[in-house]
Design a protein around this motif. Structure first.
Motif, PDB file in Angstrom:
ATOM      1  N   ARG A 185      -9.713  -5.526   1.684  1.00 25.37           N
ATOM      2  CA  ARG A 185      -9.694  -5.920   0.276  1.00 25.37           C
ATOM      3  C   ARG A 185     -10.062  -7.401   0.151  1.00 25.37           C
ATOM      4  O   ARG A 185     -10.290  -8.090   1.151  1.00 25.37           O
ATOM      5  CB  ARG A 185      -8.319  -5.663  -0.346  1.00 25.37           C
ATOM      6  CG  ARG A 185      -7.187  -6.458   0.288  1.00 25.37           C
ATOM      7  CD  ARG A 185      -5.878  -6.260  -0.483  1.00 25.37           C
ATOM      8  NE  ARG A 185      -5.052  -7.478  -0.475  1.00 25.37           N
ATOM      9  CZ  ARG A 185      -5.182  -8.476  -1.328  1.00 25.37           C
ATOM     10  NH1 ARG A 185      -6.128  -8.446  -2.262  1.00 25.37           N
ATOM     11  NH2 ARG A 185      -4.408  -9.541  -1.272  1.00 25.37           N
TER      12      ARG A 185
ATOM     13  N   THR B 247      -8.032 -12.558  -5.702  1.00 26.67           N
ATOM     14  CA  THR B 247      -8.208 -11.303  -4.962  1.00 26.67           C
ATOM     15  C   THR B 247      -7.217 -10.239  -5.421  1.00 26.67           C
ATOM     16  O   THR B 247      -7.080  -9.193  -4.777  1.00 26.67           O
ATOM     17  CB  THR B 247      -8.022 -11.536  -3.457  1.00 26.67           C
ATOM     18  OG1 THR B 247      -6.681 -11.990  -3.207  1.00 26.67           O
ATOM     19  CG2 THR B 247      -9.011 -12.568  -2.938  1.00 26.67           C
TER      20      THR B 247
ATOM     21  N   GLY C 240      -4.723  -2.903  -8.560  1.00 29.32           N
ATOM     22  CA  GLY C 240      -4.579  -4.338  -8.734  1.00 29.32           C
ATOM     23  C   GLY C 240      -3.152  -4.716  -9.090  1.00 29.32           C
ATOM     24  O   GLY C 240      -2.306  -3.857  -9.336  1.00 29.32           O
TER      25      GLY C 240
ATOM     26  N   LEU D   4     -13.362  -7.732   2.052  1.00 28.24           N
ATOM     27  CA  LEU D   4     -14.066  -6.601   1.452  1.00 28.24           C
ATOM     28  C   LEU D   4     -15.386  -7.050   0.834  1.00 28.24           C
ATOM     29  O   LEU D   4     -16.423  -6.381   0.983  1.00 28.24           O
ATOM     30  CB  LEU D   4     -13.182  -5.951   0.384  1.00 28.24           C
ATOM     31  CG  LEU D   4     -13.820  -4.880  -0.494  1.00 28.24           C
ATOM     32  CD1 LEU D   4     -14.282  -3.691   0.334  1.00 28.24           C
ATOM     33  CD2 LEU D   4     -12.838  -4.427  -1.580  1.00 28.24           C
ATOM     34  N   GLU D   5     -15.362  -8.180   0.169  1.00 28.16           N
ATOM     35  CA  GLU D   5     -16.581  -8.674  -0.474  1.00 28.16           C
ATOM     36  C   GLU D   5     -17.624  -9.092   0.557  1.00 28.16           C
ATOM     37  O   GLU D   5     -18.833  -8.907   0.341  1.00 28.16           O
ATOM     38  CB  GLU D   5     -16.259  -9.843  -1.402  1.00 28.16           C
ATOM     39  CG  GLU D   5     -17.423 -10.291  -2.278  1.00 28.16           C
ATOM     40  CD  GLU D   5     -17.966  -9.180  -3.173  1.00 28.16           C
ATOM     41  OE1 GLU D   5     -19.192  -9.176  -3.427  1.00 28.16           O
ATOM     42  OE2 GLU D   5     -17.173  -8.324  -3.621  1.00 28.16           O
TER      43      GLU D   5
ATOM     44  N   GLU E 202      -3.695   0.137  -5.439  1.00 31.35           N
ATOM     45  CA  GLU E 202      -4.786   0.976  -5.952  1.00 31.35           C
ATOM     46  C   GLU E 202      -5.418   0.420  -7.212  1.00 31.35           C
ATOM     47  O   GLU E 202      -6.633   0.539  -7.429  1.00 31.35           O
ATOM     48  CB  GLU E 202      -4.250   2.384  -6.214  1.00 31.35           C
ATOM     49  CG  GLU E 202      -5.329   3.379  -6.625  1.00 31.35           C
ATOM     50  CD  GLU E 202      -4.805   4.800  -6.794  1.00 31.35           C
ATOM     51  OE1 GLU E 202      -5.595   5.676  -7.198  1.00 31.35           O
ATOM     52  OE2 GLU E 202      -3.609   5.025  -6.506  1.00 31.35           O
TER      53      GLU E 202
ATOM     54  N   SER F   1      -7.340   2.001   3.327  1.00 35.22           N
ATOM     55  CA  SER F   1      -8.258   0.977   2.796  1.00 35.22           C
ATOM     56  C   SER F   1      -9.154   1.607   1.732  1.00 35.22           C
ATOM     57  O   SER F   1     -10.362   1.766   1.907  1.00 35.22           O
ATOM     58  CB  SER F   1      -9.084   0.367   3.933  1.00 35.22           C
ATOM     59  OG  SER F   1      -8.258  -0.235   4.892  1.00 35.22           O
TER      60      SER F   1
ATOM     61  N   THR G 174      -7.676  -6.129  -5.928  1.00 35.16           N
ATOM     62  CA  THR G 174      -7.686  -5.118  -4.870  1.00 35.16           C
ATOM     63  C   THR G 174      -6.341  -5.027  -4.153  1.00 35.16           C
ATOM     64  O   THR G 174      -6.251  -4.517  -3.044  1.00 35.16           O
ATOM     65  CB  THR G 174      -8.809  -5.390  -3.863  1.00 35.16           C
ATOM     66  OG1 THR G 174      -8.750  -6.767  -3.435  1.00 35.16           O
ATOM     67  CG2 THR G 174     -10.177  -5.100  -4.471  1.00 35.16           C
TER      68      THR G 174
ATOM     69  N   HIS H 259     -10.233   0.673  -1.250  1.00 33.37           N
ATOM     70  CA  HIS H 259     -11.305  -0.105  -1.871  1.00 33.37           C
ATOM     71  C   HIS H 259     -12.497  -0.230  -0.926  1.00 33.37           C
ATOM     72  O   HIS H 259     -13.655  -0.164  -1.359  1.00 33.37           O
ATOM     73  CB  HIS H 259     -10.789  -1.484  -2.270  1.00 33.37           C
ATOM     74  CG  HIS H 259      -9.667  -1.449  -3.265  1.00 33.37           C
ATOM     75  ND1 HIS H 259      -9.850  -1.081  -4.580  1.00 33.37           N
ATOM     76  CD2 HIS H 259      -8.335  -1.701  -3.122  1.00 33.37           C
ATOM     77  CE1 HIS H 259      -8.693  -1.136  -5.217  1.00 33.37           C
ATOM     78  NE2 HIS H 259      -7.760  -1.495  -4.351  1.00 33.37           N
TER      79      HIS H 259
END
Length: 269
Positions: free
Chosen positions: A11, A201, A209, A15-16, A207, A39, A204, A41
């Motif tokens: 996340r 952040t 936020g 993740l980005e 589920e 995981s 994420t 996301h």
């Protein structure tokens, strides 16, 4: 094909990194997470992608990292070009606490020790496990995601007494990364710590936020501005886009530095 391993990719910033690197047609991306099934996301982001491999490992469990490195080696033929270590402990239930905010010294000790295992020893473990592959790679870049809060001078300027466990153990992680930079400087490596700015952040977390954590981040950003600091709360997409420009442009003279994601230069020269 340039190979990237992102440790702590389930996340947020990690993740980005996976999202943006996977969009490069010449990249192979290894997303290292503690639990692939949980995981959600990450699984949604990489659905249908052929150049992303999800591996399970925990930075507090060195053997699991060694196993992950073996799996990377099987895909790449024994090498890795870039390691991005993002894993960190950010438990929002205790994140903002200063010394006096803990119910007891035993509670403080437990929070600090848990944070140290992830935030500091985790950096040593992650680099150690993947180092044999990195030595055979072309780029030889190691990037540890740090924070401006790891810099003692910055904390002194801010007068910041809170966020004790996180910032103290990230300060130790900064030293650990600098030690790696010193150790590997004769082998053509560029090892840096990279401050990502103030990044929200919270979208994420879980589920759907965490709205309370988001509000706390907004309040923190406003508090910095009131102190006369030039701080902007960024999205992971904004921050990582700038971070990757820095990563792509790393040069030997950057080795051992704590860099700004905005300028690519030393954060507090």
């Amino acid at each position: 094909m340039t190979s990237y391993a992102i440790i702590g990719a389930s996340r947020g910033i990690g993740l980005e990194y996976v999202r943006q690197l996977a969009a490069r047609p010449d990249s192979t991306v290894f997303a290292v997470v503690r639990n692939a099934q949980k995981s959600i996301h990450l699984q949604a982001a990489i659905k249908g992608l052929k150049n992303v491999h999800v591996l399970e490992a925990d930075v507090t469990d060195y053997k699991s990292l060694e196993e992950a490195a073996k799996k990377v080696s099987e895909v790449t033929g024994g090498k890795l070009d870039v390691l991005i270590h993002n894993a960190a402990r950010m438990d929002m239930s205790v994140f903002w606490k200063g010394y006096d905010d803990f119910a007891s010294m035993e509670e403080l000790d437990a929070d600090f020790i848990t944070s140290f295992k992830t935030n500091t020893l985790g950096v040593i473990h992650g680099i150690s496990a993947f180092l044999p592959l990195l030595r055979r790679g072309t780029d030889k870049k190691i990037v540890v995601i740090s924070t401006g809060g790891a810099d003692v001078r910055n904390i002194h300027r801010q007068g910041a007494a809170g966020i004790a466990a996180y910032q103290i153990t990230k300060c130790a992680a900064l030293m650990a990364t600098t030690k790696w930079a010193s150790k590997l400087q004769g082998e053509g490596f560029v090892v840096v710590s990279l401050a990502p700015g103030l990044v929200d952040t919270t979208g994420t977390i879980g589920e759907h936020g965490d709205s309370a954590a988001h509000d706390a981040m907004v309040a923190a950003a406003e508090g910095f501005v009131k102190k006369g600091m030039s701080v902007v709360l960024e999205t992971p997409e904004q921050s990582v886009s700038n971070q990757l420009k820095v990563v792509d442009g790393l040069k030997p003279s950057d080795n051992g530095l704590l860099l700004s994601h905005q300028t690519g230069k030393e954060l507090w020269p």
